[in-house]
Design a protein around this motif. Sequence first.
Motif, PDB file in Angstrom:
ATOM      1  N   ARG A  55      55.773  43.292  52.946  1.00 59.02           N
ATOM      2  CA  ARG A  55      55.113  44.136  53.938  1.00 59.02           C
ATOM      3  C   ARG A  55      54.403  45.342  53.320  1.00 59.02           C
ATOM      4  N   LEU A  56      54.981  45.905  52.252  1.00 56.99           N
ATOM      5  CA  LEU A  56      54.453  47.150  51.705  1.00 56.99           C
ATOM      6  C   LEU A  56      53.663  46.960  50.421  1.00 56.99           C
ATOM      7  N   GLY A  57      54.028  45.953  49.636  1.00 52.97           N
ATOM      8  CA  GLY A  57      53.525  45.877  48.285  1.00 52.97           C
ATOM      9  C   GLY A  57      54.537  46.481  47.333  1.00 52.97           C
ATOM     10  N   ALA A  58      54.416  46.140  46.068  1.00 48.42           N
ATOM     11  CA  ALA A  58      55.437  46.533  45.102  1.00 48.42           C
ATOM     12  C   ALA A  58      55.484  48.041  44.888  1.00 48.42           C
ATOM     13  N   THR A  59      54.309  48.660  44.757  1.00 43.02           N
ATOM     14  CA  THR A  59      54.298  50.092  44.442  1.00 43.02           C
ATOM     15  C   THR A  59      54.909  50.915  45.559  1.00 43.02           C
ATOM     16  N   LYS A  60      54.531  50.641  46.800  1.00 43.08           N
ATOM     17  CA  LYS A  60      55.086  51.419  47.906  1.00 43.08           C
ATOM     18  C   LYS A  60      56.566  51.111  48.123  1.00 43.08           C
ATOM     19  N   ARG A  67      54.131  30.596  42.743  1.00 43.16           N
ATOM     20  CA  ARG A  67      54.527  29.183  42.729  1.00 43.16           C
ATOM     21  C   ARG A  67      54.237  28.501  44.059  1.00 43.16           C
ATOM     22  N   ALA A  68      54.344  29.248  45.146  1.00 44.70           N
ATOM     23  CA  ALA A  68      54.243  28.633  46.467  1.00 44.70           C
ATOM     24  C   ALA A  68      52.815  28.372  46.900  1.00 44.70           C
ATOM     25  N   THR A  69      51.848  29.023  46.265  1.00 44.37           N
ATOM     26  CA  THR A  69      50.479  28.928  46.742  1.00 44.37           C
ATOM     27  C   THR A  69      49.682  27.868  45.996  1.00 44.37           C
ATOM     28  N   ASP A  70      48.668  27.333  46.681  1.00 47.75           N
ATOM     29  CA  ASP A  70      47.698  26.450  46.043  1.00 47.75           C
ATOM     30  C   ASP A  70      46.381  27.184  45.775  1.00 47.75           C
ATOM     31  N   ASP A  71      46.345  28.452  46.137  1.00 46.74           N
ATOM     32  CA  ASP A  71      45.140  29.266  45.969  1.00 46.74           C
ATOM     33  C   ASP A  71      45.182  29.954  44.613  1.00 46.74           C
ATOM     34  N   GLU A  72      44.200  29.642  43.752  1.00 44.29           N
ATOM     35  CA  GLU A  72      44.200  30.186  42.405  1.00 44.29           C
ATOM     36  C   GLU A  72      44.107  31.709  42.400  1.00 44.29           C
ATOM     37  N   TYR A  73      43.314  32.260  43.331  1.00 46.36           N
ATOM     38  CA  TYR A  73      43.130  33.710  43.359  1.00 46.36           C
ATOM     39  C   TYR A  73      44.428  34.428  43.734  1.00 46.36           C
ATOM     40  N   ILE A  74      45.187  33.846  44.659  1.00 44.35           N
ATOM     41  CA  ILE A  74      46.466  34.453  45.034  1.00 44.35           C
ATOM     42  C   ILE A  74      47.421  34.424  43.845  1.00 44.35           C
ATOM     43  N   ALA A  75      47.446  33.283  43.125  1.00 43.62           N
ATOM     44  CA  ALA A  75      48.334  33.170  41.965  1.00 43.62           C
ATOM     45  C   ALA A  75      47.974  34.201  40.903  1.00 43.62           C
ATOM     46  N   VAL A  76      46.664  34.383  40.657  1.00 45.06           N
ATOM     47  CA  VAL A  76      46.228  35.380  39.684  1.00 45.06           C
ATOM     48  C   VAL A  76      46.639  36.781  40.125  1.00 45.06           C
ATOM     49  N   ASN A  77      46.459  37.034  41.408  1.00 45.58           N
ATOM     50  CA  ASN A  77      46.805  38.352  41.944  1.00 45.58           C
ATOM     51  C   ASN A  77      48.292  38.650  41.772  1.00 45.58           C
ATOM     52  N   GLU A  78      49.130  37.653  41.996  1.00 43.63           N
ATOM     53  CA  GLU A  78      50.572  37.848  41.865  1.00 43.63           C
ATOM     54  C   GLU A  78      50.965  38.106  40.416  1.00 43.63           C
ATOM     55  N   MET A  79      50.296  37.412  39.469  1.00 43.17           N
ATOM     56  CA  MET A  79      50.584  37.677  38.058  1.00 43.17           C
ATOM     57  C   MET A  79      50.135  39.080  37.671  1.00 43.17           C
ATOM     58  N   SER A  80      49.026  39.525  38.259  1.00 46.05           N
ATOM     59  CA  SER A  80      48.567  40.893  38.001  1.00 46.05           C
ATOM     60  C   SER A  80      49.595  41.903  38.502  1.00 46.05           C
ATOM     61  N   LYS A  81      50.175  41.629  39.656  1.00 42.58           N
ATOM     62  CA  LYS A  81      51.207  42.522  40.183  1.00 42.58           C
ATOM     63  C   LYS A  81      52.416  42.557  39.242  1.00 42.58           C
ATOM     64  N   ALA A  82      52.805  41.385  38.764  1.00 36.98           N
ATOM     65  CA  ALA A  82      53.957  41.334  37.859  1.00 36.98           C
ATOM     66  C   ALA A  82      53.690  42.145  36.594  1.00 36.98           C
ATOM     67  N   PHE A  83      52.455  42.032  36.080  1.00 38.25           N
ATOM     68  CA  PHE A  83      52.106  42.792  34.885  1.00 38.25           C
ATOM     69  C   PHE A  83      52.131  44.293  35.177  1.00 38.25           C
ATOM     70  N   HIS A  84      51.657  44.661  36.343  1.00 44.02           N
ATOM     71  CA  HIS A  84      51.681  46.074  36.741  1.00 44.02           C
ATOM     72  C   HIS A  84      53.120  46.585  36.821  1.00 44.02           C
ATOM     73  N   LEU A  85      54.024  45.742  37.276  1.00 42.23           N
ATOM     74  CA  LEU A  85      55.441  46.121  37.337  1.00 42.23           C
ATOM     75  C   LEU A  85      56.010  46.287  35.936  1.00 42.23           C
ATOM     76  N   PHE A  86      55.565  45.435  34.979  1.00 47.31           N
ATOM     77  CA  PHE A  86      55.967  45.613  33.587  1.00 47.31           C
ATOM     78  C   PHE A  86      55.578  47.021  33.115  1.00 47.31           C
TER      79      PHE A  86
END
Length: 839
Positions: free
Chosen positions: A148-153, A182-201
């Motif tokens: 609902r909020l996103g990782a940062t918030k 893993r759950a999505t078939d949308d490449e852009y969503i998958a890329v976005n999620e990996m970007s979030k994970a990297f931001h969390l790193f």
Amino acid sequence: MRAPAGRNLSTLAALVRSRLIRKPNTSVESFIAPSPEFEVGFGSELQHSLEHDLAGDFSLGDLVGEDEGTGQISALLCSKQDKGSGYEEVDQEEKRKSALEIPWIADLSHGNLSVKRKEVVRERKHKWIFKYSSNDRFNRLIKLCAHRLGATKTINVFSHLGRKTGVKEYNALIKVCIEKARATDDEYIAVNEMSKAFHLFKSMRDFGCPLEEQTYGPLLWYLIDMGLVQEFQLFSDVIKAENPRSASRLGYYEMLLWLRVDNEEMIRDICEFIIVDDRDSALRVSYLMALCESDKTMQLLDVVKNVDIIKLLSAECIVNIFRSLGRLQQQSVADDILLDLRTRDYDEDNISNFIVSYAVSIPNLAVEDIMAKVNNLHELLEVLLSSSSYEKLILHCCGLDQVGDALDIVEQMCDAGFNLSTDVLQFILQICEESFEYIWVHRIHSIICRYHLELNGEICRCLVHFCVRIKDFEGAYKIIGDIEEMNVKLTANMFNAIMAGYFREKNISAGLRVLKHMQGANVDPDSQTFSYLINNCETEEDIMKYCDEMKQSGIQPTKQVFMALVHSYAACGNLEKAKQVVLDPNIPVKILNEIKSVLVVNLVSHGQLSEALLVYEQIKKGGHKLEPKAITCLIEELTQHNGELDGLLLLLNEMSDLDYWVDGCFKVILYCARNNNLSSAILLLKQLKDTFENDEMVLEALFDGVFSAIVASEATHLQIGLDLLWAIKDELGLRPSRQCLDFLLSACANAGDLNNARLIWREYEIAGFPYNVLSYLRMYQTLLAAGDGRSASFILKKIPRDDAEVCAVIMACAETYSALNSVGEKKEQGKRKGRKSKT
């Protein structure tokens, strides 16, 4: 694990690289920032969900600080808990007062309970700010906030609540990102999620949190599964920079990546490095452990034959070597290594462990063959089975649900002078319970007594419980006596198991005698004991008596006690007192909904459907959901009283438990069948298909059950059964099972519907099902019922007569329908004579 269907891995890789590409003189993490959709605003829906998830675990009003800037968080998260709301729309304070004036229970709630709760809140506030009672609840909250909020918030929310975000929180958020990718078939969503994970790193580094394997491992696994080589290398560089100690461990994931993408050149180079280069033994071990998990037989054998595994590997790592040799069925290589270890005076217990690890890893090997191989290798090497080897064999047998074989090995182990650990004994009992093989309790009890095995409270409870499950109550009491002789402390749980068994058998007097046995053994009853006693009271006087005894014993009422009170008052016919139970202000908010659900079940079972619906509406208005069992009761009652279909579907959608949902779905489908509502029935069948589309056997069994229930009830349901058949074929794109066709053909036989029977008969051929004895018998019956004796005689010639039961069915059909036909002919002749006499 394969990539999700429809995802183009090359496209995904290109997108990731375009997002994560390094710029000259720029750090990797400096250009990675969350996308615009990474952050979303606070909303009323989130507030509503958070209040419900958090209510009862802690007071959010106490958690939020009073510093400037926290007002919004406080307003968002503070839960308005209604601790004593009634089931009608009336003034709540008056409701509580009226409830307390009714002596439904004699001062059950201790006066200092609210004081204690306030003390607990203060203690929580002083000692910790954001503590969770269980990992499941914590992970659920993390997912809710992250979605609902996103990782940062989400991190900001934690900081406002007074807790510094730690590794646990970051790991949970990264896990959410990976699950979405893993759950999505949308490449852009998958890329976005990996970007979030990297931001969390990056955030972890900024906050000084260590970047350990529990954090980066799941992300690397995802990249490996997707075969993203350059992205893997990019993240690996960042991890090494932040945690140089992880370099050797990253070799394990690197090797898995080359194995996943089948890069033979890199695999060969790494194997040569393992064999030749001896500078970094930790990295070589990581490479080799990953190779052990692959099917690269030649490469593994080449490494194993050219490396001194004793110098390179610890005993735990050598176990992995032998597991791989067993899985790859390389017996000669395993024998050579074992002989080499033996000649070099390697530890005998470890050698024994290697032998068992090898034997149990061989695919499709029966237990007796495993034991034969283990014994032969031990004799060959002149070593004895170790205690850990025995236990490994026992656990392997339990994993195959071979409890008898496991107990054979237990006896061999004890005869060899070893003691079985309580953990392994408890695991055997757990397998018995999961497989419902309670009958083993007598042999287990015998082994315990003969070898004087060490016990704990849970083992003793299981033994008593198993005897009760097979209705051997005398055996249960004997076990308690033996336990006492072994100087093991008796507990209330042991006696509770016997009491519950008697009450299940409706043997109330024997159940009550258990309490006397407890007193004779100087065992104090606990809250579970009183919940059983109250639940089986036959008079209100008995209820009050046990409540008084519980109070005098200083036992606080639990959820089970309150549920028992609701049930017992309803069983005594006093539904008003049953309703008053849920108004007790000292019931914790987090269990109130479950108690109200029990009230709904009891109201429905006593014909108070309207009252039950009032409670249900109150639960919904409080933002909660009814328990699955209560929903099932409401659905069943509403279908019997022809309730509105929309209400039934709404109840069904609120079901959270899959088993209960399937049961409720069946009931609503049958309701649709009775009311000729084909469209809704098809919609529910489609939901069943979507739910179990990956399990054809379960889906087929469910559809068979639906057709069986529809066509077996009344002949008038034949048409909707036929309509559902065509819908399954045309709208759902499924092939009907043989069972479905059998049920419909039986319905045609019962209805004497020859035209539809012939349609179903052709469906067997279309579906590719050959006719068998049962289908011939059903068609024979249908033809006789329709009066087509000629066709019936033709079908009769195809039915084999070598089975006595088949012959009996044929004779019964012939006699029944010949008698009916003769009666019909006489009636027709009578009508003709009547018409002639009139003329």
